[in-house]
Design a protein around this motif. Structure first.
Motif, PDB file in Angstrom:
ATOM      1  N   ARG A   1     107.666  92.813 100.402  1.00 45.80           N
ATOM      2  CA  ARG A   1     106.633  93.610 101.340  1.00 45.80           C
ATOM      3  C   ARG A   1     107.973  94.312 101.048  1.00 45.80           C
ATOM      4  NH1 ARG A   1     106.813  89.851 106.156  1.00 45.80           N
ATOM      5  NH2 ARG A   1     108.391  89.207 105.067  1.00 45.80           N
ATOM      6  N   VAL A   2     107.739  96.348 101.096  1.00 50.75           N
ATOM      7  CA  VAL A   2     108.700  97.029 100.549  1.00 50.75           C
ATOM      8  C   VAL A   2     108.821  98.066 101.738  1.00 50.75           C
ATOM      9  CG1 VAL A   2     109.413  98.360  99.243  1.00 50.75           C
ATOM     10  CG2 VAL A   2     108.453  95.936  98.520  1.00 50.75           C
ATOM     11  N   GLY A   3     109.529  98.959 102.471  1.00 47.61           N
ATOM     12  CA  GLY A   3     109.293  99.072 103.318  1.00 47.61           C
ATOM     13  C   GLY A   3     110.968 100.977 102.362  1.00 47.61           C
ATOM     14  N   VAL A   4     109.912 101.915 103.256  1.00 49.11           N
ATOM     15  CA  VAL A   4     110.850 102.745 102.531  1.00 49.11           C
ATOM     16  C   VAL A   4     110.786 104.310 103.546  1.00 49.11           C
ATOM     17  CG1 VAL A   4     111.418 104.952 100.209  1.00 49.11           C
ATOM     18  CG2 VAL A   4     109.308 103.402 100.237  1.00 49.11           C
ATOM     19  N   VAL A   5     112.064 104.788 104.184  1.00 53.52           N
ATOM     20  CA  VAL A   5     112.475 105.607 104.984  1.00 53.52           C
ATOM     21  C   VAL A   5     114.249 106.215 104.161  1.00 53.52           C
ATOM     22  CG1 VAL A   5     114.364 103.510 105.952  1.00 53.52           C
ATOM     23  CG2 VAL A   5     113.389 106.038 107.378  1.00 53.52           C
ATOM     24  N   HIS A   6     113.791 107.552 104.391  1.00 53.89           N
ATOM     25  CA  HIS A   6     115.225 107.807 103.869  1.00 53.89           C
ATOM     26  C   HIS A   6     116.433 108.003 103.968  1.00 53.89           C
ATOM     27  CE1 HIS A   6     116.975 111.973 102.120  1.00 53.89           C
ATOM     28  NE2 HIS A   6     117.639 112.302 103.325  1.00 53.89           N
ATOM     29  N   GLU A   7     116.506 108.000 105.931  1.00 52.94           N
ATOM     30  CA  GLU A   7     118.037 108.354 106.704  1.00 52.94           C
ATOM     31  C   GLU A   7     117.941 106.602 107.578  1.00 52.94           C
ATOM     32  OE1 GLU A   7     121.103 110.532 108.829  1.00 52.94           O
ATOM     33  OE2 GLU A   7     119.096 111.631 108.727  1.00 52.94           O
ATOM     34  N   THR A   8     118.984 105.791 106.903  1.00 50.66           N
ATOM     35  CA  THR A   8     119.375 104.566 107.863  1.00 50.66           C
ATOM     36  C   THR A   8     120.236 104.672 109.216  1.00 50.66           C
ATOM     37  OG1 THR A   8     120.354 103.421 106.240  1.00 50.66           O
ATOM     38  CG2 THR A   8     118.360 103.104 106.750  1.00 50.66           C
ATOM     39  N   GLY A   9     121.132 105.666 110.204  1.00 55.00           N
ATOM     40  CA  GLY A   9     122.647 105.985 109.832  1.00 55.00           C
ATOM     41  C   GLY A   9     123.499 105.516 109.536  1.00 55.00           C
TER      42      GLY A   9
ATOM     43  N   LEU B   1     114.287  97.543 102.021  1.00 57.82           N
ATOM     44  CA  LEU B   1     113.795  98.444 102.381  1.00 57.82           C
ATOM     45  C   LEU B   1     114.892  99.341 101.405  1.00 57.82           C
ATOM     46  CD1 LEU B   1     113.469 100.420 104.795  1.00 57.82           C
ATOM     47  CD2 LEU B   1     115.693 100.562 106.064  1.00 57.82           C
ATOM     48  N   VAL B   2     113.906 100.471 100.783  1.00 56.13           N
ATOM     49  CA  VAL B   2     114.551 101.153 100.298  1.00 56.13           C
ATOM     50  C   VAL B   2     114.932 102.369 101.458  1.00 56.13           C
ATOM     51  CG1 VAL B   2     114.404 103.251  97.995  1.00 56.13           C
ATOM     52  CG2 VAL B   2     113.350 100.721  97.981  1.00 56.13           C
ATOM     53  N   PHE B   3     116.143 103.503 101.266  1.00 59.14           N
ATOM     54  CA  PHE B   3     116.648 104.707 101.572  1.00 59.14           C
ATOM     55  C   PHE B   3     117.694 105.139 100.969  1.00 59.14           C
ATOM     56  CE2 PHE B   3     119.869 101.623 102.012  1.00 59.14           C
ATOM     57  CZ  PHE B   3     121.453 101.615 102.498  1.00 59.14           C
ATOM     58  N   GLY B   4     117.717 106.468 101.864  1.00 57.21           N
ATOM     59  CA  GLY B   4     117.865 107.314 101.070  1.00 57.21           C
ATOM     60  C   GLY B   4     118.886 107.562 101.926  1.00 57.21           C
ATOM     61  N   HIS B   5     119.824 109.487 101.593  1.00 58.72           N
ATOM     62  CA  HIS B   5     120.144 110.355 102.624  1.00 58.72           C
ATOM     63  C   HIS B   5     121.751 110.494 102.095  1.00 58.72           C
ATOM     64  CE1 HIS B   5     121.080 112.814 106.090  1.00 58.72           C
ATOM     65  NE2 HIS B   5     121.989 112.263 106.539  1.00 58.72           N
ATOM     66  N   SER B   6     122.442 109.377 101.985  1.00 59.97           N
ATOM     67  CA  SER B   6     124.238 109.227 101.617  1.00 59.97           C
ATOM     68  C   SER B   6     124.430 109.870 100.177  1.00 59.97           C
ATOM     69  CB  SER B   6     124.555 107.731 102.475  1.00 59.97           C
ATOM     70  OG  SER B   6     123.648 107.106 101.324  1.00 59.97           O
ATOM     71  N   HIS B   7     123.432 109.168  99.400  1.00 58.27           N
ATOM     72  CA  HIS B   7     123.648 109.677  98.005  1.00 58.27           C
ATOM     73  C   HIS B   7     124.734 109.131  97.350  1.00 58.27           C
ATOM     74  CE1 HIS B   7     122.476 113.947  97.931  1.00 58.27           C
ATOM     75  NE2 HIS B   7     121.699 113.672  98.444  1.00 58.27           N
ATOM     76  N   ILE B   8     124.787 108.193  98.363  1.00 58.87           N
ATOM     77  CA  ILE B   8     126.037 106.397  98.212  1.00 58.87           C
ATOM     78  C   ILE B   8     125.061 105.420  97.633  1.00 58.87           C
ATOM     79  CG2 ILE B   8     127.355 104.932  98.823  1.00 58.87           C
ATOM     80  CD1 ILE B   8     128.275 107.660 100.662  1.00 58.87           C
ATOM     81  N   PRO B   9     125.163 105.196  96.390  1.00 58.95           N
ATOM     82  CA  PRO B   9     124.705 103.508  95.878  1.00 58.95           C
ATOM     83  C   PRO B   9     124.549 102.098  97.499  1.00 58.95           C
ATOM     84  CG  PRO B   9     124.887 104.445  93.662  1.00 58.95           C
ATOM     85  CD  PRO B   9     125.295 105.116  95.345  1.00 58.95           C
TER      86      PRO B   9
END
Length: 179
Positions: free
Chosen positions: A82-90, A109-117
């Motif tokens: 069960r995979v979720g995707v969101v841009h920002e997690t705080g 949960l796959v997320f982005g925003h920070s550009h930090i792996p």
């Protein structure tokens, strides 16, 4: 199922095209997951053209067209994962607990925003993955993306791929810009 995870492509503001290594991996994936900040319709269409299948969300820098097209959160089950995707997690501090509370129905949960792996697992078992950015490394030593395998209810072989710095590639490619 072969997955490619990416985020924060920021085309055309941070790069003029996708890095060749990213494109090669996209074309070999069964599914490309993009965690937002494409920027505009052309960037979305470019990723879509290389991805056999695509799951994406909108980011905080995306155009109105993309915000209409893409959800804030996407969910999918892949080979029992069960995979979720969101841009920002705080902020990084408290991220695992915050995400576990917000997404109790997910395994990953796959997320982005920070550009930090980022690759961590919350106490309750939620795995959090941020592929970084393939075009804008910010304070990181490399631009990055991730690959993984979803098989029999498990996510295995999660790898962070480093994209060579521009001084080791053709400058004209415009990949992985330095700040």
């Amino acid at each position: 199922m072969r997955l490619l995870l990416t985020s924060d492509t920021h085309l055309p503001t941070r790069a003029k095209r996708l890095p060749d290594e990213l494109v090669r991996h996209m074309e070999r994936a069964d599914l490309v997951i993009h965690a937002g900040d494409w920027i505009d319709e052309d960037a979305y269409r470019l990723v879509e053209a290389h991805a056999p299948a695509l799951l994406g969300v909108r980011g905080n820098n995306d155009s109105p067209w993309l915000c209409e097209l893409l959800p804030e959160v996407a969910r999918v089950e892949l080979e029992g994962v069960r995979v979720g995707v969101v841009h920002e997690t705080g902020p990084a501090h408290g991220r695992e607990r915050r995400c576990e509370l917000r997404f109790p129905d997910l395994d990953v949960l796959v997320f982005g925003h920070s550009h930090i792996p980022w690759d961590s697992t919350a106490p309750g078992g939620l795995r959090l993955l941020n592929p970084g950015s393939p075009t804008d490394r910010r304070r990181q030593p490399f631009c990055t993306f991730m690959t993984a395998l979803a098989t029999d209810g498990r996510l295995d072989d999660v790898r962070i791929h480093r994209i060579p710095r521009p001084d080791r590639q053709e400058r004209a490619a415009g990949e992985c810009l330095r700040r």
